[in-house]
Design a protein around this motif. Structure first.
Motif, short mmCIF file in Angstrom:
data_model
loop_
_atom_site.label_atom_id
_atom_site.label_comp_id
_atom_site.label_asym_id
_atom_site.label_seq_id
_atom_site.Cartn_x
_atom_site.Cartn_y
_atom_site.Cartn_z
N GLN A 89 30.16 59.71 11.40
CA GLN A 89 30.60 59.15 10.12
C GLN A 89 29.55 58.18 9.57
N ARG A 140 38.15 59.75 -0.44
CA ARG A 140 38.22 61.18 -0.10
C ARG A 140 36.91 61.89 -0.45
N GLY A 199 34.60 61.67 2.29
CA GLY A 199 35.08 62.13 3.59
C GLY A 199 35.72 61.03 4.41
N ASN A 257 31.94 66.55 4.68
CA ASN A 257 32.82 65.73 5.52
C ASN A 257 32.33 65.78 6.97
N VAL A 278 41.27 65.94 6.38
CA VAL A 278 40.11 65.59 5.54
C VAL A 278 40.51 64.77 4.32
#
Length: 632
Positions: free
Chosen positions: A57, A140, A143, A442, A466
């Motif tokens: 991430q 969103r 991601g 993502n 997701v």
């Protein structure tokens, strides 16, 4: 567990296990089951772990930041993946050390401060106000989900709290302040010439043998990263909602039953005069206060302006100076007796004395606003969206359970889930571990695609969360291992690299020869002319605001002071590869102004940064940090 189910998907025991899974799905929500199994930590910091997902991430977010900063100039090859991944991991380890230190020192970030910070971010606002919908949508698109973002932000704020506590604790002495002023205000007289790299590139020759040798020696530069093509199905409440039909009768019934939701609350603008009565006062004191209020009411009804009487006689310190003005307020804000009296008045009317917990009030109603209801036509689309979303959410959870079961029972295909749930199978273009665009940006999806279970065992992924009420199940349809690109495909790139390297070496050699001529007393203008360059003289150059190439400026202020009137000569490479030969003629220190705060602030910031760096080194030295799993 999931592999065990897949291998026995047609046996009775599979149905027992799936049933046991579905029960907690219903009780606790499905998301707890979509985060994958236990993996080797990317790093361990004392007793805390940095997971591969967290590293992925952070790596993805760093890529996004670089893309946004560089725009069209961004090229993936500028940032070697493994090197950048290790840098990101170093940053996560440092952050974890700081969080542990701050938490151990009793520092905390409360929910109120966290919420205020999020609400103040312009990207999360609509019409100047925080919007939950905008907030979730913005996350969103990157991601992320609110819970993860808020946890990361809390950690960032905690480390900033520790950083500020250390950096702001330092100070500067008078001697240091004077020295800083002299440095910051320093002026330097210089001259320089530039040798354009392009002139040397044009002369560089490259042979076939050199191309082959470069390709063999620098093969890592021409590697095509590992790639996968992905097939996936997506289940989202948003898509489900689009297919739900709702009749007008049902819409009108919702409107009638929840009309209060489609009304603007009535608000009232009032002024007041307060004659205070302290709690516990006896009847005589209470009666005297009422009598005073009645006397003031008599003045108002006799023609005195309410606002003037309030300024002179009201005992409410918060509003007296404003003529008793309280602005607009709705129900539930004021004392109940005060509110009832205010809502019983018409605009322009003044009440009788009203007893509240604070004393006696005279209230004048100035204006009324709100209180109106929107028509059915005005809110029809809003009601339609509400009902659709409610039903879509229930359908989503029902279908999510079925999606999980179908993709476990048929681990080698998405066809069964696609056919039963009516979800299309989408085929992606090849993507690397860096991710792609849209959904494939993502990091959770990319992590799943390159996981052992999906890539090596050729299974479907688990259902991956997701976004809000949005799940994806994927499988790899094609895998291309990392490989070196053919020589012919990279020949022009190699030729360009060799030419530039040769040109840089030739330019340095030429610059060194010119520097030697200048050190031996050559006339700068003539030396520059002989090299088909231009000599540029600039006096009074400052550290800030000088219109010079940054590399030349750094070099100028790193050069030693000239001694005995002798010019100091050096060369430096500027941003585009050109080489500058620079001469420093003289240095004049800045003026010292006693009491000037700017220099002290700069010095204290520098000292604070040094103190923080020392503290961080101490924290690192006392920590136990391991890296069990090297991320590819």
């Amino acid at each position: 567990m999931l592999q065990f189910i897949r291998e026995r998907a047609q046996s009775w025991i599979a149905w027992v296990i799936v049933t046991l899974l579905i029960i907690p799905f219903a009780l606790w929500g499905i998301n707890q089951y979509f985060d994958g199994g236990k993996e080797i930590a990317a790093a361990r910091v004392n007793d805390a772990e940095i997971s591969p997902q967290r590293l992925q991430q952070a790596f993805y977010q760093q890529q996004q930041r670089l893309r946004e900063m560089l725009g069209a100039n961004y090229r993936p090859e500028m940032f070697p993946e493994e090197q950048m991944r290790q840098q990101v991991l170093d940053g996560l380890i440092e952050q974890e050390l700081l969080v542990q230190t701050a938490s151990g020192s009793g520092m905390r970030i409360g929910d109120t401060l966290l919420a205020a910070t999020i609400h103040a971010v312009p990207a999360f606002q609509q019409d100047g106000k925080f919007s939950q919908q905008v907030y979730e949508g913005a996350l969103r698109n990157r991601g992320m989900v609110p819970a993860g973002f808020e946890a990361d932000l809390r950690r960032d704020m905690l480390t900033q709290q520790l950083y500020a506590g250390i950096v702001r604790s330092d100070f500067a002495t008078p001697v240091e302040r004077r020295a800083m002023q002299q440095l910051l205000g320093q002026q330097r007289d210089i001259g320089f010439l530039l040798l354009p790299l392009a002139d040397f590139v044009a002369k560089a020759q490259v042979s076939k043998d050199e191309i082959q040798a470069y390709y063999d020696a620098q093969g890592a530069l021409f590697m095509q990263p590992e790639q996968v093509s992905i097939a996936y199905i997506e289940l989202s409440a948003e898509q489900i909602a689009k297919g739900i039909k709702v009749g007008d009768d049902e819409l009108r019934a919702r409107y009638e039953s929840q009309q209060a939701n489609y009304s603007t609350p009535e608000e009232r603008h009032a002024r007041h005069i307060l004659v205070r009565v302290e709690p516990g006062a006896d009847a005589a004191v209470d009666a005297a206060a009422r009598a005073e209020a009645e006397q003031l009411l008599k003045q108002i009804r006799g023609g005195a302006a309410f606002a003037d009487v309030a300024r002179k006689s009201s005992q409410d310190p918060g509003s007296a100076a404003e003529g008793g003005d309280l602005g607009f307020f709705g129900r539930g804000v004021m004392d109940k007796a005060f509110e009832d009296a205010a809502y019983a008045l018409k605009a322009g009317e003044v009440s009788e004395p009203v007893r509240s917990a604070f004393g006696y009030h005279l209230i004048r109603l100035e204006a009324v606003r709100g209180g109106s209801s929107k028509t059915f036509a005005e809110v029809r689309e809003q009601i339609l969206a509400e009902i659709r979303n409610e039903r879509a959410e229930q359908q989503f959870y029902d279908q999510a359970e079925r999606l999980a079961a179908l993709t476990y029972e048929h681990p080698d295909t998405l066809e069964e889930a696609s056919r039963e749930l009516g979800l299309p199978i989408v085929q992606s273009e090849p993507v690397t571990r860096r991710g792609g665009t849209g959904l494939l940006a993502n990091p959770k999806l990319i992590g799943a695609a390159f996981s052992e279970d999906v890539l090596a065992r050729n299974n479907n992924s688990e259902a991956i969360d997701v976004g809000r009420n949005q799940l994806v199940v994927l499988r790899v349809t094609q895998h291309q291992p990392e490989m070196r690109r053919p020589l012919e495909a990279v020949r022009e790139d190699i030729v360009s690299r060799i030419r530039r390297d040769k040109a840089a070496a030739a330019a340095r050699e030429a610059a060194t020869a010119l520097q030697q001529q200048l050190q031996q007393g050559g006339d700068p203008a003539l030396v520059a002319k002989g090299a088909r360059a231009k000599w540029q003289r600039v006096d009074g150059v400052l550290r800030e605001g000088a219109k010079l190439d940054a590399a030349i400026l750094r070099s100028v202020f790193a050069m030693p002071r000239p001694q005995d009137g002798k010019t100091v000569w050096e060369q430096t490479v500027v941003a585009n590869g050109d080489i500058a030969v620079v001469g420093l003629y003289a240095v004049r220190d800045g003026e010292v102004v006693e009491g000037e705060a700017g220099a002290a602030g700069d010095l204290e910031r520098a000292a604070g940064e040094a103190a923080f760096a020392a503290a961080l080194n101490g924290i690192r030295a006392g920590a136990k940090v391991t890296r069990p799993g090297k991320q590819q």
